[in-house]
Design an enzyme around this catalytic site. Structure first.
Site, PDB file in Angstrom:
ATOM      1  CG  ASP A  75      -5.518  -7.494   6.600  1.00 22.49           C
ATOM      2  OD1 ASP A  75      -6.137  -6.767   5.792  1.00 22.49           O
ATOM      3  OD2 ASP A  75      -4.828  -8.467   6.239  1.00 22.49           O
TER       4      ASP A  75
ATOM      5  CG  ASP B 245      -0.965  -1.458   0.351  1.00 22.23           C
ATOM      6  OD1 ASP B 245      -0.230  -0.598   0.851  1.00 22.23           O
ATOM      7  OD2 ASP B 245      -0.583  -2.214  -0.564  1.00 22.23           O
TER       8      ASP B 245
ATOM      9  CG  PHE C  23       4.951  -6.653   3.161  1.00 20.92           C
ATOM     10  CD1 PHE C  23       3.849  -6.538   2.323  1.00 20.92           C
ATOM     11  CD2 PHE C  23       5.158  -7.861   3.826  1.00 20.92           C
ATOM     12  CE1 PHE C  23       2.969  -7.600   2.143  1.00 20.92           C
ATOM     13  CE2 PHE C  23       4.290  -8.928   3.658  1.00 20.92           C
ATOM     14  CZ  PHE C  23       3.196  -8.796   2.817  1.00 20.92           C
TER      15      PHE C  23
ATOM     16  NE  ARG D  99      -2.664 -16.219   6.817  1.00 22.01           N
ATOM     17  CZ  ARG D  99      -3.003 -15.254   5.972  1.00 22.01           C
ATOM     18  NH1 ARG D  99      -3.327 -14.065   6.430  1.00 22.01           N
ATOM     19  NH2 ARG D  99      -3.026 -15.472   4.674  1.00 22.01           N
TER      20      ARG D  99
END
Ligand code: 5GP
Length: 179
Positions: free
Chosen positions: A104, A107, A156, A169
């Site tokens: 996904d 980071d 975020f 989600r």
């Protein structure tokens, strides 16, 4: 009336559904071209990549196998510690196979560094990474990113499979929680 009005009322859209759909189709077309008819194993890193995986897989014109890997990072909700544990392993060996890891978001890169080292011990023919999102401002270790959907700022994000404490989600776009 927006989709899911209750769930999305605290969210600001960062990448809407049309942009996601168009970019995922581009990534799928590139993967299709790059592998020239070879069979591929898509390895989805749970849980955040499940929506991306479902859309991406349907844009790849190759014989595909799909498998899932559960990883858990020791850290708090929003910060990766780099200490990663496999909570659910692949269902089949990937020895001799061409693998594309579907993630996904990259980071710090610590999770993917762990995963690449782990997959390398299993003797795949090749491993490439396909991440929907990348946050370069947060990089701690560089991992080779073969396919990236969107480069984003250090915010975020939630939606399209990504959660905050398991929420959001099922939001169909990428968003930032209004704080
Ligand atoms: P890394 O090890 O690269 O620091 O972190 C990778 C994992 O951290 C991702 O797979 C994801 O689970 C989580 N993560 C990092 N940034 C975000 C973010 O902005 N939103 C969400 N929901 N998860 C994130």
């Amino acid at each position: 009336m927006p989709l899911l009005p209750t769930l999305t009322r605290d969210l600001d859209t960062l990448i809407d559904e049309a942009r996601l759909r168009a970019r995922v189709a581009e990534l799928g077309a590139k993967i299709t071209r790059d592998y020239q008819g070879k069979p591929l194993v898509l390895v989805s890193v749970l849980k955040g990549s499940f929506v991306f995986l479902a859309d991406l897989a349907r844009t790849i014109d190759l014989p595909l196998a799909i498998d899932f890997l559960g990883l858990s990072s020791y850290g708090d909700d929003t910060e990766s510690s780099g200490v990663v544990r496999i909570t659910s392993d692949l269902s089949k060996p990937v020895e001799g196979k061409h693998v594309v890891v579907v993630e996904d978001i990259i980071d710090t890169g610590l999770t993917m560094q762990f995963l690449l080292a782990n997959l390398a011990t299993r003797g795949p023919a090749s491993v490439r990474i396909c991440s929907l999102l990348h946050k370069p401002a947060r990089t701690q270790v560089n991992v080779p990113l073969d396919y990236v959907g969107f480069t984003i700022e250090d915010r975020f994000v939630v939606g399209y499979g990504l959660d905050h404490a398991e929420r959001y989600r099922n939001v169909p776009f990428i968003a930032v929680v209004r704080g």
